[in-house]
Scaffold this active site. Structure first.
Site, short mmCIF file in Angstrom:
data_model
loop_
_atom_site.label_atom_id
_atom_site.label_comp_id
_atom_site.label_asym_id
_atom_site.label_seq_id
_atom_site.Cartn_x
_atom_site.Cartn_y
_atom_site.Cartn_z
N LYS A 79 124.64 21.69 94.03
CA LYS A 79 123.73 21.14 95.04
C LYS A 79 123.85 19.63 95.07
O LYS A 79 124.09 18.99 94.03
CB LYS A 79 122.30 21.59 94.66
CG LYS A 79 121.21 21.28 95.65
CD LYS A 79 119.89 21.87 95.11
CE LYS A 79 118.71 21.63 96.04
NZ LYS A 79 117.46 22.24 95.50
N SER A 154 115.01 25.19 98.87
CA SER A 154 115.87 24.12 99.33
C SER A 154 117.34 24.30 98.95
O SER A 154 118.20 23.64 99.53
CB SER A 154 115.36 22.79 98.75
OG SER A 154 115.48 22.77 97.35
N SER A 178 112.89 27.08 94.94
CA SER A 178 114.09 26.68 95.68
C SER A 178 115.40 27.29 95.19
O SER A 178 116.43 27.15 95.85
CB SER A 178 114.22 25.15 95.66
OG SER A 178 113.24 24.57 96.49
#
Length: 486
Positions: A79, A154, A178
């Site tokens: 990420k 997310s 997330s």
């Protein structure tokens, strides 16, 4: 079968036996990304040169008998919230555009020490604030199971890259769900470790008392293998726990016979999609058939978790994001005439609407006259939520719930309704407030072919048991073997 259709552990076996090489696997990932990522948009940037150099070094080590471990040579991606030395890191925000970190996050360094080529940086909600990946300053990520729908957030890019078979394993972060919510919406496995189990050093902070980096994979075994690389005490992170790290794969096939699994009545909420509830209840029945005992438990303060989270997390965000002022990192507004104007214009032009909304919420909660009424009271409720879990875990080995109340929803469907978007994390937030480990596991599909996730929550630092419970279900069902139609 294409090379990229293999799971992480299947590729590791082929690397160990010499049936393929790390360079071949890394090139296969890059080719797959070139083929499908124009539709999925899971990657914000690639590091082809760095990944291929790491793959060549891995192959040289295997040829000389000096490989670094079982995952040496397996390509992964991370990420964009993780600092990566020499590779632009934006946290999907315009305010960090052009920021090149001078060092690696601890978890990135651990992947490199394990010999794993890092193919690139993955899309996400801006500063990890969102449940649909739509707050990314660089455009939303798309769900490989239905490109008109969100992969969740997310860590949407981390989940979508796995579901699209672009890479073999990924890292995400989980502040309120997330990792688990995107895993549920993409038929992948995501683990939020106990707070303190995996280092936060070099992770761009959203809410420091809640942020938890963790592994994502296509199977439970893949996630266990990645956690083995990441879980260790880090003196660079003052919240890192100096606790023993078990062998996460040693007891993976131990089954659930004799275990007590809690089912909290508060998690089957009003408004839950009937097909999601049906899939989760079918999974609960499957655990009974496998020898576990289901126990009704109550977590009475769950109803306050959403409000508590949206006081505490924005309060911490308003403090953490104050560092982005146009002076030290990334983007700087060019037309400002003084320091105060520089701060204001940089933040106005650099931050997106959702980040501004949460910073204002947090600043309000921390302001004079409201601190005791909101922030302190929320901290007290957080303690009550944690005590609920402590009492429940005196009766059961783990707690099972839905991960998300609905399957993947359409992009744009909830953008103009923040409260409706925040409710997407209603089942995952309490786990973060209590600092517990949580895992999402594929447990079925809707009639429209959308994945459904089952959430498992455990006692602090009991990730090994969660993985064992998840594997018992996975072994009897083929959900993790189904491939997204892309």
């Amino acid at each position: 079968m294409r090379l990229t259709d293999l799971t992480l552990l299947e590729l590791a076996e082929k690397l160990a036996s010499g049936q393929t090489s790390s360079v071949e696997a890394t090139r296969a990932c890059l080719a797959r990304i070139a083929q499908v990522d124009g539709k999925v948009k899971a990657f914000l940037r690639l590091d082809e040169r760095g990944a291929l150099a790491a793959a060549e070094a891995s192959d040289a080590r295997r040829a000389s008998g000096t490989h670094l471990g079982p995952l040496d040579g397996v390509p992964v991606a991370v990420k964009d919230i993780f600092l990566t030395e020499g590779v632009e890191t934006t946290c999907a925000s315009r305010v960090l555009q052009g920021f090149i970190p001078p060092y690696d996050a601890t978890v990135v360094a651990l992947l490199k020490q394990a010999g794993m080529p890092i193919v690139g940086k993955l899309n996400q909600d801006e500063f990890a604030m969102g449940s649909s990946n739509e707050s990314s300053a660089y455009g939303p990520c798309h769900n490989p199971w239905d490109l008109e729908r969100t992969p969740g957030g997310s860590s949407g890019g981390s989940a979508a890259a796995l579901a699209a078979r672009e890479v073999f394993g990924t890292l995400g972060t989980d502040t309120g769900g997330s990792i688990r919510q995107p895993a549920a919406l993409t038929n992948t496995v995501g683990l939020k470790p106990t707070y303190g189990r995996v280092s936060r050093y070099g992770v761009i902070a959203y809410a420091s008392s809640l942020d938890a980096p963790g592994p994502m994979g296509r199977t439970v075994g893949d996630v266990a293998a990645l956690l083995q690389v990441l879980a260790r005490h880090d003196p660079l992170d003052s919240t890192s726990a100096a606790v023993d790290v078990p062998d996460y794969r040693a007891d993976l096939e131990g089954g659930v016979a004799g275990l007590k699994l809690g089912v909290p009545r508060e998690y089957f909420v009003e408004g839950m999609d009937p097909e999601v509830e049906a899939a989760v209840r079918a999974a609960l029945a499957a655990y009974e058939r496998l020898g576990a005992t289901l126990v009704d438990v109550s977590l009475p303060h769950t109803k306050y978790a959403l409000a508590t989270y949206y006081l505490l997390a924005p309060a911490e965000a308003s403090s953490n994001l104050a560092r982005y002022d146009g002076v030290r990192y990334g983007f700087r507004a060019r037309e400002s005439k003084g320091l105060k104007e520089l701060y204001g214009q940089t933040r106005d032009q650099g931050f997106g609407p959702e980040v501004k909304r949460r910073v204002m919420l947090g600043t309000y909660a921390l302001s004079a006259g409201y601190y005791d009424a909101y922030y302190i009271r929320a901290q007290k409720v957080r303690t009550l939520i944690r005590e609920d879990f402590t009492r429940a875990f005196s009766q059961v080995d783990a707690i099972l719930t839905p991960t998300s109340p609905v399957p993947a929803f359409k992009l744009g469907e909830k953008v103009d309704d923040p409260l409706s978007m925040y409710l997407m994390d209603v089942c995952t937030l309490p786990c973060n407030l209590a600092g517990l480990p949580g895992l999402s596991l594929p447990c079925g599909f809707t009639r429209a072919g959308l994945p459904v996730g089952l959430q498992l929550m455990g006692r602090p630092f009991d990730e090994a048991k969660l993985l064992r419970i998840a594997r018992a279900f996975e072994r009897e069902h083929d959900f993790t073997r189904r491939l997204a139609p892309i």
